[in-house]
Design a protein around this motif. Structure first.
Motif, mmCIF file in Angstrom:
data_model
loop_
_atom_site.group_PDB
_atom_site.id
_atom_site.type_symbol
_atom_site.label_atom_id
_atom_site.label_comp_id
_atom_site.label_asym_id
_atom_site.label_seq_id
_atom_site.Cartn_x
_atom_site.Cartn_y
_atom_site.Cartn_z
ATOM 1 N N ASP A 3 0.817 -1.309 0.074
ATOM 2 C CA ASP A 3 0.356 0.317 0.450
ATOM 3 C C ASP A 3 0.938 1.449 -0.544
ATOM 4 O OD1 ASP A 3 -1.948 1.808 0.208
ATOM 5 O OD2 ASP A 3 -2.817 1.129 1.429
ATOM 6 N N ALA A 5 -0.081 4.349 0.216
ATOM 7 C CA ALA A 5 -1.207 5.015 0.554
ATOM 8 C C ALA A 5 -0.580 6.815 0.699
ATOM 9 C CB ALA A 5 -2.195 5.414 1.667
ATOM 10 N N VAL A 24 -0.845 -0.874 -4.401
ATOM 11 C CA VAL A 24 -2.569 -0.833 -3.946
ATOM 12 C C VAL A 24 -2.266 0.641 -3.429
ATOM 13 C CG1 VAL A 24 -2.725 -1.853 -1.334
ATOM 14 C CG2 VAL A 24 -4.755 -0.952 -3.379
ATOM 15 N N SER A 26 -4.832 2.181 -1.506
ATOM 16 C CA SER A 26 -5.293 1.777 -0.205
ATOM 17 C C SER A 26 -7.124 3.671 -0.109
ATOM 18 C CB SER A 26 -5.133 1.557 0.658
ATOM 19 O OG SER A 26 -4.824 2.576 1.963
ATOM 20 N N HIS A 27 -5.978 5.362 -0.034
ATOM 21 C CA HIS A 27 -6.972 6.430 -0.086
ATOM 22 C C HIS A 27 -5.762 7.491 -0.511
ATOM 23 C CE1 HIS A 27 -4.634 5.400 3.622
ATOM 24 N NE2 HIS A 27 -4.654 6.329 4.105
ATOM 25 N N GLY A 56 -8.207 3.682 -4.682
ATOM 26 C CA GLY A 56 -8.995 3.917 -3.598
ATOM 27 C C GLY A 56 -9.139 5.709 -3.561
ATOM 28 N N GLY A 92 -12.126 4.852 -1.251
ATOM 29 C CA GLY A 92 -10.828 4.619 -0.340
ATOM 30 C C GLY A 92 -11.572 5.660 0.340
ATOM 31 N N ASP A 94 -11.554 6.209 3.840
ATOM 32 C CA ASP A 94 -10.968 6.482 5.338
ATOM 33 C C ASP A 94 -11.832 6.196 5.912
ATOM 34 O OD1 ASP A 94 -8.262 6.321 6.190
ATOM 35 O OD2 ASP A 94 -7.667 8.117 5.570
ATOM 36 N N VAL A 133 -11.216 -4.665 -6.601
ATOM 37 C CA VAL A 133 -10.577 -4.568 -4.500
ATOM 38 C C VAL A 133 -10.559 -5.721 -3.964
ATOM 39 C CG1 VAL A 133 -10.166 -2.402 -3.721
ATOM 40 C CG2 VAL A 133 -12.296 -4.242 -3.087
#
Length: 135
Positions: A3, A5, A24, A26-27, A56, A92, A94, A133
């Protein structure tokens, strides 16, 4: 998966070069929609996509900007779809409580409605809402 992010562009470039599995984020947000240093560049988006990865869309400032956060979220989904394809974008939110978000999970229907108004198919919406995902 790794990740990225909270990674810088330099780290993202290194991770993408070394990745043997999908990367990835994620956000995150996208500078092409909301230009600030928290958000990732087009080169980063393309790099994550090149690994088969997914990004995301964050629901919070500074990943989104402007007075209409819902519009900014949907614009972000459209942006990634147009840049690298629908299979590389997801939600994403959060929802961990660390950041303020404009709506709780009951508000996800507003994203769906807006995507429909923007010409997304049911299959594309399914991919964004979780299908991407799951793979």
């Amino acid at each position: 998966m790794i990740d990225i992010a909270h990674a810088s562009s330099t780290v993202i470039e290194d991770v993408v070069k070394l990745a043997t599995l999908p990367v990835v984020s994620s956000h995150t947000g996208f500078r092409g929609v909301c230009d600030n240093v928290r958000n990732i560049r087009d080169e980063d988006i393309k790099g994550v996509a090149s690994t088969g990865g997914v990004m995301g869309v964050g629901f919070f400032y500074p990943t989104q900007c402007g007075d209409d956060i819902l519009k900014s979220i949907v614009d972000s989904i459209i942006y990634v779809k147009d840049l690298v394809g629908i299979e590389h974008v997801a939600l994403g939110s959060d929802y961990d409580g660390a950041v303020a978000v404009p709506f709780d999970t009951t508000g996800l229907i507003y994203i769906v409605e807006s995507l429909l108004r923007n010409g997304f198919t049911a299959n594309e919406i399914g991919l964004v809402m979780g299908g991407n995902v799951e793979r």
